[in-house]
Design a protein around this motif. Sequence first.
Motif, PDB file in Angstrom:
ATOM      1  N   THR A  16      14.475  25.802 -21.605  1.00  0.00           N
ATOM      2  CA  THR A  16      15.389  26.863 -22.047  1.00  0.00           C
ATOM      3  C   THR A  16      16.565  26.271 -22.810  1.00  0.00           C
ATOM      4  O   THR A  16      16.976  26.784 -23.859  1.00  0.00           O
ATOM      5  CB  THR A  16      15.903  27.672 -20.835  1.00  0.00           C
ATOM      6  N   GLN A  17      17.098  25.159 -22.297  1.00  0.00           N
ATOM      7  CA  GLN A  17      18.218  24.514 -22.985  1.00  0.00           C
ATOM      8  C   GLN A  17      17.788  23.965 -24.340  1.00  0.00           C
ATOM      9  O   GLN A  17      18.513  24.091 -25.337  1.00  0.00           O
ATOM     10  CB  GLN A  17      18.783  23.390 -22.108  1.00  0.00           C
TER      11      GLN A  17
ATOM     12  N   THR B 118      17.196  27.140 -26.666  1.00  0.00           N
ATOM     13  CA  THR B 118      18.300  28.073 -26.922  1.00  0.00           C
ATOM     14  C   THR B 118      19.665  27.393 -27.003  1.00  0.00           C
ATOM     15  O   THR B 118      20.630  28.008 -27.466  1.00  0.00           O
ATOM     16  CB  THR B 118      18.376  29.139 -25.812  1.00  0.00           C
TER      17      THR B 118
ATOM     18  N   LYS C  58      21.330  26.667 -24.372  1.00  0.00           N
ATOM     19  CA  LYS C  58      22.064  27.101 -23.184  1.00  0.00           C
ATOM     20  C   LYS C  58      21.421  26.525 -21.923  1.00  0.00           C
ATOM     21  O   LYS C  58      20.224  26.731 -21.685  1.00  0.00           O
ATOM     22  CB  LYS C  58      22.080  28.627 -23.093  1.00  0.00           C
TER      23      LYS C  58
ATOM     24  N   ILE D 237      21.041  26.899 -18.203  1.00  0.00           N
ATOM     25  CA  ILE D 237      21.221  27.945 -17.200  1.00  0.00           C
ATOM     26  C   ILE D 237      20.551  27.514 -15.898  1.00  0.00           C
ATOM     27  O   ILE D 237      19.375  27.146 -15.893  1.00  0.00           O
ATOM     28  CB  ILE D 237      20.600  29.279 -17.670  1.00  0.00           C
TER      29      ILE D 237
ATOM     30  N   THR E 102      18.886  34.099 -12.599  1.00  0.00           N
ATOM     31  CA  THR E 102      19.750  32.930 -12.450  1.00  0.00           C
ATOM     32  C   THR E 102      19.921  32.585 -10.976  1.00  0.00           C
ATOM     33  O   THR E 102      19.672  33.405 -10.087  1.00  0.00           O
ATOM     34  CB  THR E 102      21.140  33.173 -13.053  1.00  0.00           C
TER      35      THR E 102
END
Length: 229
Positions: free
Chosen positions: A159-160, A163, A165, A167, A206
């Motif tokens: 994900t990082q 994107t 980000k 999380i 999350t």
Amino acid sequence: MASSLKWRCMSLALVVLALYTTQAMSRNLQELSMEDRHEQWMTNYGLVYKDSVEKEMRFQVFKTNVEYIDTFNKVGDRTYVLSVNGFADQTNEEFIASRNGYKNSPERKSGTAFRYENVTAVPSSMDWRKKGAVTPIKDQGQCGSCWAFSTVASMEGITQLSTGKLISLSEQELVDCDVNGEDQGCEGGLMDDAFDFIVQNHGLATEGTYPYKAIDGACDKKKEASHAA
């Protein structure tokens, strides 16, 4: 002559007794020092044993582990050092039984081999922490949910990278909600099935939305639907 020989024998006996006493005191001091370390360790981690029998048994395990750590660190030519942590009064067998919930499926899913595309210079190693793709250390506790933590760490990283980000995602969602097939919460699971669950569920919540509790629980459908990645 006899008197002189008698005094020599007595002197030798006293020397032997003194040496024995010194060695015994040294052993007692070493043992006491280890007991002090155990007491301090118990205080640091808030541990209380049910009775003196369990405490003595755990002390012996603690002593064995700490002596191994001390011996290992004294070598001096290691690339890392060991330290005493919250698992110091557990045997290897106990640690593995309580935390290694990975279920090795005999029917592994086949897939295409990974290939770099249009890349000519590939580094020999990569520290993804320095790339900001790894969340802080997490603790699975007394729960065999290593499969969930492994899956979530992979999700957080990709994900990082995709994107920008980072999380922190929910392991507890997998423990509670992904309970079909091989995945059975604290009783163990398989990362392959967990990835399938994430795809079918269209993501994960999350960590803040669905916090980790280190126990099997009922799936919270509302939190499960709060996809963050």
